[in-house]
Scaffold this active site. Structure first.
Site, PDB file in Angstrom:
ATOM      1  N   HIS A 216       0.838  -1.196   0.000  1.00 34.28           N
ATOM      2  CA  HIS A 216       0.000   0.000   0.000  1.00 34.28           C
ATOM      3  C   HIS A 216       0.878   1.253   0.000  1.00 34.28           C
ATOM      4  O   HIS A 216       1.994   1.242   0.511  1.00 34.28           O
ATOM      5  CB  HIS A 216      -0.887   0.025   1.256  1.00 34.28           C
ATOM      6  CG  HIS A 216      -1.720  -1.197   1.450  1.00 34.28           C
ATOM      7  ND1 HIS A 216      -1.190  -2.382   1.920  1.00 34.28           N
ATOM      8  CD2 HIS A 216      -3.037  -1.429   1.235  1.00 34.28           C
ATOM      9  CE1 HIS A 216      -2.156  -3.289   1.983  1.00 34.28           C
ATOM     10  NE2 HIS A 216      -3.286  -2.744   1.574  1.00 34.28           N
TER      11      HIS A 216
ATOM     12  N   TYR B 290       0.494   3.743   1.845  1.00 33.62           N
ATOM     13  CA  TYR B 290       0.748   4.220   3.216  1.00 33.62           C
ATOM     14  C   TYR B 290       1.948   3.524   3.869  1.00 33.62           C
ATOM     15  O   TYR B 290       2.452   3.985   4.886  1.00 33.62           O
ATOM     16  CB  TYR B 290      -0.503   4.083   4.112  1.00 33.62           C
ATOM     17  CG  TYR B 290      -1.022   2.685   4.327  1.00 33.62           C
ATOM     18  CD1 TYR B 290      -0.337   1.775   5.125  1.00 33.62           C
ATOM     19  CD2 TYR B 290      -2.208   2.278   3.743  1.00 33.62           C
ATOM     20  CE1 TYR B 290      -0.818   0.488   5.318  1.00 33.62           C
ATOM     21  CE2 TYR B 290      -2.703   0.998   3.932  1.00 33.62           C
ATOM     22  CZ  TYR B 290      -2.002   0.108   4.719  1.00 33.62           C
ATOM     23  OH  TYR B 290      -2.467  -1.163   4.897  1.00 33.62           O
TER      24      TYR B 290
ATOM     25  N   ALA C 158     -10.582  -5.163   1.591  1.00 36.67           N
ATOM     26  CA  ALA C 158     -11.444  -4.941   2.754  1.00 36.67           C
ATOM     27  C   ALA C 158     -11.785  -3.463   2.751  1.00 36.67           C
ATOM     28  O   ALA C 158     -10.917  -2.626   2.512  1.00 36.67           O
ATOM     29  CB  ALA C 158     -10.700  -5.291   4.030  1.00 36.67           C
TER      30      ALA C 158
ATOM     31  N   MET D  98      -8.214   1.555   1.421  1.00 38.57           N
ATOM     32  CA  MET D  98      -6.860   2.100   1.259  1.00 38.57           C
ATOM     33  C   MET D  98      -6.044   1.378   0.175  1.00 38.57           C
ATOM     34  O   MET D  98      -4.823   1.301   0.272  1.00 38.57           O
ATOM     35  CB  MET D  98      -6.118   2.026   2.599  1.00 38.57           C
ATOM     36  CG  MET D  98      -6.859   2.691   3.765  1.00 38.57           C
ATOM     37  SD  MET D  98      -6.011   2.436   5.323  1.00 38.57           S
ATOM     38  CE  MET D  98      -7.273   3.000   6.492  1.00 38.57           C
ATOM     39  N   SER D  99      -6.735   0.851  -0.832  1.00 32.92           N
ATOM     40  CA  SER D  99      -6.002   0.122  -1.882  1.00 32.92           C
ATOM     41  C   SER D  99      -6.786   0.164  -3.189  1.00 32.92           C
ATOM     42  O   SER D  99      -7.702   0.962  -3.367  1.00 32.92           O
ATOM     43  CB  SER D  99      -5.792  -1.333  -1.459  1.00 32.92           C
ATOM     44  OG  SER D  99      -7.034  -2.031  -1.446  1.00 32.92           O
TER      45      SER D  99
HETATM   46  N1  HPA Z   1     -11.755   2.847   6.200  1.00 27.48           N
HETATM   47  C1  HPA Z   1     -10.717   2.745   5.340  1.00 27.48           C
HETATM   48  N2  HPA Z   1     -10.214   1.576   4.981  1.00 27.48           N
HETATM   49  C2  HPA Z   1     -10.762   0.470   5.486  1.00 27.48           C
HETATM   50  C3  HPA Z   1     -11.838   0.505   6.384  1.00 27.48           C
HETATM   51  C4  HPA Z   1     -12.366   1.763   6.752  1.00 27.48           C
HETATM   52  O1  HPA Z   1     -13.313   1.883   7.538  1.00 27.48           O
HETATM   53  N3  HPA Z   1     -12.147  -0.786   6.691  1.00 27.48           N
HETATM   54  C5  HPA Z   1     -11.288  -1.564   6.003  1.00 27.48           C
HETATM   55  N4  HPA Z   1     -10.452  -0.824   5.271  1.00 27.48           N
END
Ligand code: HPA
Length: 284
Positions: A86, A88, A116, A217-218
């Protein structure tokens, strides 16, 4: 370490992977946090540790193990990346998307990306699967687009079209596969944010108002690089938690909860991914 990856580096990495697998994959899969068990659905697996592949960015996140698994799935040859990296983590966008270009060099023309995500749509429940219809690439819109820098004409044009990033025929097929298996897929817009901090209530309200159904975030950078090269993409988000601006008092978000909810969704994710791969001819 340069921000940009050269064509030669991609070819080196692809040559290494090709030398360690006997299959010639046509379908790529990228597994998100907590979704690594999807790799167990690969038959006759051959495994390459990504740490051994030249120029490969090493994943530092819990729940991402850093393996390429090659083998057959639904009668097709597939290459699964377990353990993406990622932005980040400190890698450049070029490094984050190196696996996509390696997959392209290896001959992959269809990509299934999973992740996710937090659910912004109030109708969603943790454990739901959401097909990604479209994305909002916040870092990309602000300049951190993975195609920033010299354009590599080996892959695609300087200004690639993004009007249909997530293949409509593949989405329709995924809905049929799920229905045949007795469950329903959500479909919505994925907002890509840089992370790693989760969103504030004001940020979540903002994302809801601009039409996002899930946040994560991906994925978006990988999809941009795949679409640049004309690779067909199916994106699936696992709604790991509700990312609502007014959470119950005292409820905060943890990575452990995200992983636990993803584990519950894995069997349905396997059913969709292997069903779509096995019935790809229907989406030709
Ligand atoms: N925010 C950002 N990224 C995530 C989240 C979330 O709530 N859950 C899993 N990845």
């Amino acid at each position: 370490m340069s921000e940009f990856i050269t064509h030669e580096q991609i070819v080196n990495a692809a040559d290494f992977v090709r030398g360690h697998i006997s299959h010639r994959p046509t379908v790529g899969l990228i597994l998100g946090s907590g979704l690594g068990a999807l790799a167990d659905a690969i038959e006759t697996p051959e495994i390459v540790a990504t740490a051994d592949v030249p120029h490969w960015p090493v994943s530092t996140v819990q729940g991402h193990s850093g393996r390429l698994v090659s083998g057959s799935m639904g009668g097709q040859t597939a290459l699964v990346l377990q353990g993406r990296t990622h932005f980040y983590e400190g890698y450049s966008m070029g490094h984050v998307t190196l696996p996509i270009r390696v997959m392209i060099e290896l001959g992959i023309r269809t990509l299934i990306v999973t992740n996710a995500a937090g659910g912004l749509n109030p109708d969603y429940e943790p454990g739901d699967l959401m097909l990604i219809r479209d994305h909002i690439n916040f870092p990309g819109m602000a300049g951190n687009n993975p195609l920033r820098g010299p354009n590599d004409e080996n892959y695609g044009p300087r200004f690639p079209d993004m009007t249909a990033p997530y293949d409509p025929a593949l989405r329709a097929l995924a809905h049929r596969v799920a229905a045949d298996d007795g469950f329903v897929l959500r479909e919505g817009v994925y907002a890509y944010v840089g992370g790693p901090s989760f969103e504030t209530p004001a940020e979540l309200r903002f994302l809801q108002r601009i039409g996002a159904d899930a946040v994560g975030m991906s994925t978006a950078p990988e999809v941009v690089v795949a679409r640049h090269a004309g690779v067909r993409v199916l994106g699936i988000s696992t709604i790991a938690n509700l990312a609502l601006p007014d959470p119950k008092a005292g409820v905060t978000q943890t990575h452990q909860e995200v992983l636990a909810m993803c584990a519950r969704a894995v069997p349905r994710l396997v059913a969709v991914a292997s069903g779509v791969v096995g019935r790809l001819a229907e989406a030709a």
